[in-house]
Design a protein around this motif. Sequence first.
Motif, PDB file in Angstrom:
ATOM      1  N   THR A 138      88.815  22.012  40.650  1.00 26.57           N
ATOM      2  CA  THR A 138      90.074  22.576  40.739  1.00 26.57           C
ATOM      3  C   THR A 138      90.378  22.945  39.238  1.00 26.57           C
ATOM      4  O   THR A 138      90.308  22.277  38.481  1.00 26.57           O
ATOM      5  N   PRO A 139      90.809  24.036  38.984  1.00 30.20           N
ATOM      6  CA  PRO A 139      91.547  24.504  37.506  1.00 30.20           C
ATOM      7  C   PRO A 139      92.438  23.285  37.429  1.00 30.20           C
ATOM      8  O   PRO A 139      93.296  22.754  38.229  1.00 30.20           O
ATOM      9  N   ALA A 140      92.423  22.940  36.067  1.00 33.90           N
ATOM     10  CA  ALA A 140      93.093  21.767  35.591  1.00 33.90           C
ATOM     11  C   ALA A 140      94.683  22.032  35.816  1.00 33.90           C
ATOM     12  O   ALA A 140      95.550  21.080  35.607  1.00 33.90           O
ATOM     13  N   ARG A 141      95.012  23.347  35.613  1.00 40.43           N
ATOM     14  CA  ARG A 141      96.331  23.467  35.718  1.00 40.43           C
ATOM     15  C   ARG A 141      97.045  23.381  37.326  1.00 40.43           C
ATOM     16  O   ARG A 141      98.233  23.173  37.310  1.00 40.43           O
ATOM     17  N   ASN A 142      96.261  23.214  38.378  1.00 40.63           N
ATOM     18  CA  ASN A 142      96.625  22.963  39.702  1.00 40.63           C
ATOM     19  C   ASN A 142      96.745  21.447  39.976  1.00 40.63           C
ATOM     20  O   ASN A 142      95.335  21.054  40.015  1.00 40.63           O
ATOM     21  N   PRO A 143      97.714  20.729  40.421  1.00 43.27           N
ATOM     22  CA  PRO A 143      97.579  19.539  40.766  1.00 43.27           C
ATOM     23  C   PRO A 143      96.828  19.374  42.239  1.00 43.27           C
ATOM     24  O   PRO A 143      96.829  20.341  43.126  1.00 43.27           O
ATOM     25  N   VAL A 144      96.046  18.168  42.310  1.00 44.78           N
ATOM     26  CA  VAL A 144      95.337  17.963  43.630  1.00 44.78           C
ATOM     27  C   VAL A 144      96.220  16.665  44.154  1.00 44.78           C
ATOM     28  O   VAL A 144      96.271  15.738  43.814  1.00 44.78           O
ATOM     29  N   VAL A 145      96.083  16.852  45.533  1.00 45.30           N
ATOM     30  CA  VAL A 145      96.953  15.890  46.408  1.00 45.30           C
ATOM     31  C   VAL A 145      95.875  15.560  47.575  1.00 45.30           C
ATOM     32  O   VAL A 145      95.741  16.354  48.057  1.00 45.30           O
ATOM     33  N   GLY A 146      95.746  14.273  47.858  1.00 46.45           N
ATOM     34  CA  GLY A 146      95.018  13.937  49.150  1.00 46.45           C
ATOM     35  C   GLY A 146      95.987  13.553  50.196  1.00 46.45           C
ATOM     36  O   GLY A 146      97.027  12.857  50.140  1.00 46.45           O
ATOM     37  N   ALA A 147      95.679  14.109  51.467  1.00 45.58           N
ATOM     38  CA  ALA A 147      96.472  13.787  52.566  1.00 45.58           C
ATOM     39  C   ALA A 147      96.124  14.360  53.915  1.00 45.58           C
ATOM     40  O   ALA A 147      94.997  14.993  53.694  1.00 45.58           O
ATOM     41  N   PHE A 148      96.329  13.703  55.103  1.00 45.45           N
ATOM     42  CA  PHE A 148      95.832  14.161  56.326  1.00 45.45           C
ATOM     43  C   PHE A 148      94.534  13.733  56.776  1.00 45.45           C
ATOM     44  O   PHE A 148      93.861  14.183  57.862  1.00 45.45           O
ATOM     45  N   HIS A 149      93.988  12.711  56.080  1.00 43.07           N
ATOM     46  CA  HIS A 149      92.774  12.265  56.343  1.00 43.07           C
ATOM     47  C   HIS A 149      92.414  11.779  57.686  1.00 43.07           C
ATOM     48  O   HIS A 149      91.462  11.564  58.497  1.00 43.07           O
ATOM     49  N   ARG A 151      97.331  33.697  48.178  1.00 41.82           N
ATOM     50  CA  ARG A 151      98.912  33.646  48.730  1.00 41.82           C
ATOM     51  C   ARG A 151      99.562  32.412  48.780  1.00 41.82           C
ATOM     52  O   ARG A 151     100.732  32.396  49.392  1.00 41.82           O
ATOM     53  N   GLY A 152      98.820  31.350  48.519  1.00 42.12           N
ATOM     54  CA  GLY A 152      99.321  30.016  48.758  1.00 42.12           C
ATOM     55  C   GLY A 152     100.172  29.189  47.773  1.00 42.12           C
ATOM     56  O   GLY A 152      99.920  29.310  46.617  1.00 42.12           O
ATOM     57  N   ASP A 153     101.377  28.844  48.454  1.00 42.41           N
ATOM     58  CA  ASP A 153     102.031  27.783  47.217  1.00 42.41           C
ATOM     59  C   ASP A 153     101.361  26.457  47.311  1.00 42.41           C
ATOM     60  O   ASP A 153     101.264  25.952  46.351  1.00 42.41           O
ATOM     61  N   ASP A 167      81.238  26.146  47.404  1.00 45.37           N
ATOM     62  CA  ASP A 167      81.061  27.619  47.770  1.00 45.37           C
ATOM     63  C   ASP A 167      82.523  27.893  47.819  1.00 45.37           C
ATOM     64  O   ASP A 167      82.851  29.200  47.333  1.00 45.37           O
ATOM     65  N   VAL A 168      83.345  27.241  48.433  1.00 42.98           N
ATOM     66  CA  VAL A 168      84.669  27.851  48.476  1.00 42.98           C
ATOM     67  C   VAL A 168      85.399  27.873  47.072  1.00 42.98           C
ATOM     68  O   VAL A 168      86.292  29.030  47.086  1.00 42.98           O
ATOM     69  N   PHE A 169      85.145  27.142  46.223  1.00 41.66           N
ATOM     70  CA  PHE A 169      85.727  26.894  44.937  1.00 41.66           C
ATOM     71  C   PHE A 169      85.163  28.307  43.978  1.00 41.66           C
ATOM     72  O   PHE A 169      85.757  28.687  43.354  1.00 41.66           O
ATOM     73  N   GLY A 170      83.637  28.507  44.478  1.00 39.30           N
ATOM     74  CA  GLY A 170      83.351  29.805  43.841  1.00 39.30           C
ATOM     75  C   GLY A 170      84.129  31.001  44.334  1.00 39.30           C
ATOM     76  O   GLY A 170      84.260  32.063  43.405  1.00 39.30           O
ATOM     77  N   ASP A 171      84.856  31.043  45.396  1.00 33.13           N
ATOM     78  CA  ASP A 171      85.478  31.932  45.920  1.00 33.13           C
ATOM     79  C   ASP A 171      86.921  31.988  45.429  1.00 33.13           C
ATOM     80  O   ASP A 171      87.476  33.051  45.114  1.00 33.13           O
ATOM     81  N   ILE A 172      87.569  30.799  45.405  1.00 36.84           N
ATOM     82  CA  ILE A 172      89.270  30.846  45.229  1.00 36.84           C
ATOM     83  C   ILE A 172      89.425  30.263  43.570  1.00 36.84           C
ATOM     84  O   ILE A 172      90.627  30.611  43.249  1.00 36.84           O
ATOM     85  N   GLY A 173      88.571  29.490  43.087  1.00 37.69           N
ATOM     86  CA  GLY A 173      88.627  29.095  41.891  1.00 37.69           C
ATOM     87  C   GLY A 173      89.791  29.906  40.862  1.00 37.69           C
ATOM     88  O   GLY A 173      90.900  29.674  40.817  1.00 37.69           O
ATOM     89  N   PRO A 174      89.351  31.054  40.583  1.00 35.42           N
ATOM     90  CA  PRO A 174      90.012  31.876  39.594  1.00 35.42           C
ATOM     91  C   PRO A 174      91.094  32.552  40.250  1.00 35.42           C
ATOM     92  O   PRO A 174      92.149  33.203  39.588  1.00 35.42           O
ATOM     93  N   ARG A 175      91.181  32.461  41.506  1.00 37.17           N
ATOM     94  CA  ARG A 175      92.420  33.283  42.348  1.00 37.17           C
ATOM     95  C   ARG A 175      93.416  32.209  42.663  1.00 37.17           C
ATOM     96  O   ARG A 175      94.634  32.954  43.266  1.00 37.17           O
ATOM     97  N   LEU A 176      93.377  31.076  42.433  1.00 37.12           N
ATOM     98  CA  LEU A 176      94.603  30.232  42.816  1.00 37.12           C
ATOM     99  C   LEU A 176      95.687  30.646  41.923  1.00 37.12           C
ATOM    100  O   LEU A 176      95.666  30.650  40.718  1.00 37.12           O
ATOM    101  N   PRO A 177      96.871  30.437  42.537  1.00 34.47           N
ATOM    102  CA  PRO A 177      97.952  30.794  41.709  1.00 34.47           C
ATOM    103  C   PRO A 177      98.221  29.565  40.785  1.00 34.47           C
ATOM    104  O   PRO A 177      97.922  28.330  41.042  1.00 34.47           O
ATOM    105  N   SER A 178      98.937  29.954  39.535  1.00 34.70           N
ATOM    106  CA  SER A 178      99.142  28.694  38.549  1.00 34.70           C
ATOM    107  C   SER A 178      99.604  27.731  38.898  1.00 34.70           C
ATOM    108  O   SER A 178      99.378  26.567  38.351  1.00 34.70           O
ATOM    109  N   ASP A 179     100.638  27.799  39.705  1.00 34.37           N
ATOM    110  CA  ASP A 179     101.446  26.611  40.347  1.00 34.37           C
ATOM    111  C   ASP A 179     101.217  26.047  41.623  1.00 34.37           C
ATOM    112  O   ASP A 179     101.738  25.253  42.439  1.00 34.37           O
ATOM    113  N   ALA A 180     100.057  26.585  42.342  1.00 35.04           N
ATOM    114  CA  ALA A 180      99.659  26.159  43.561  1.00 35.04           C
ATOM    115  C   ALA A 180      99.280  24.969  43.588  1.00 35.04           C
ATOM    116  O   ALA A 180      98.613  24.201  42.583  1.00 35.04           O
TER     117      ALA A 180
END
Length: 222
Positions: free
Chosen positions: A131-142, A69-71, A84-97
Amino acid sequence: MRIALLGGTGALGGGLALRWGRDSQHDLVIGSRDPKRARKAAGTYEAILDAHGVERSITGFENGMAAERGDVVVLAVAPCHLSDVFGDIGPRLPSDAIVVTPAVSIGDGENGMTYEPPPQGSVAALVREETPARNPVVGAFHTLPADRLQSLEESLDMHTLVFGDDEAAIERVRSLAGEITGLETLLAGPLENAPAVESITPLLLTLGQQNNTTGLGLKLTD
């Protein structure tokens, strides 16, 4: 926009949920390995916001359903749980999330907290690997102190450093962060700069220990 906070039952995820719940109009989704725990946390955040005069509806789901459900998907989970989390969410991430990583790998040393990155060199590099290659990764809030985030009576007046390799995704995350009252952003370069940013967190914690104080954050001035 819909923000999915995986690990949103914890201190950092909960603090971000409360701040965005008060200061923005974005839809908020709490994720957890236990959907009942996610729903309970969502209800708690609604009650806290209501006590501050803000009526919001926050939903809670199992991590995979929350991610669907996440943008923007914020991984507010301990580094040891990321695979473990990516095992649950990897295939389910929206393509533009956009995937946002605030996690830091920290050890408890003899003289304070230490930075102990994973074999990939940083938690952000681990997230990028998972993370799937199609999804950008950003670091923040550390460097945000979770206890102050959770207390809406507390003002922030802080910076968060934002880094990544996708300019559009970085600007989107900076915009979201800037909606939190008292929080400003500074660009910290590409994803390869993650170790420098992540290592600030254990330093802040050590400074708190050594100086008998809590809730230290980052504020840069020119």
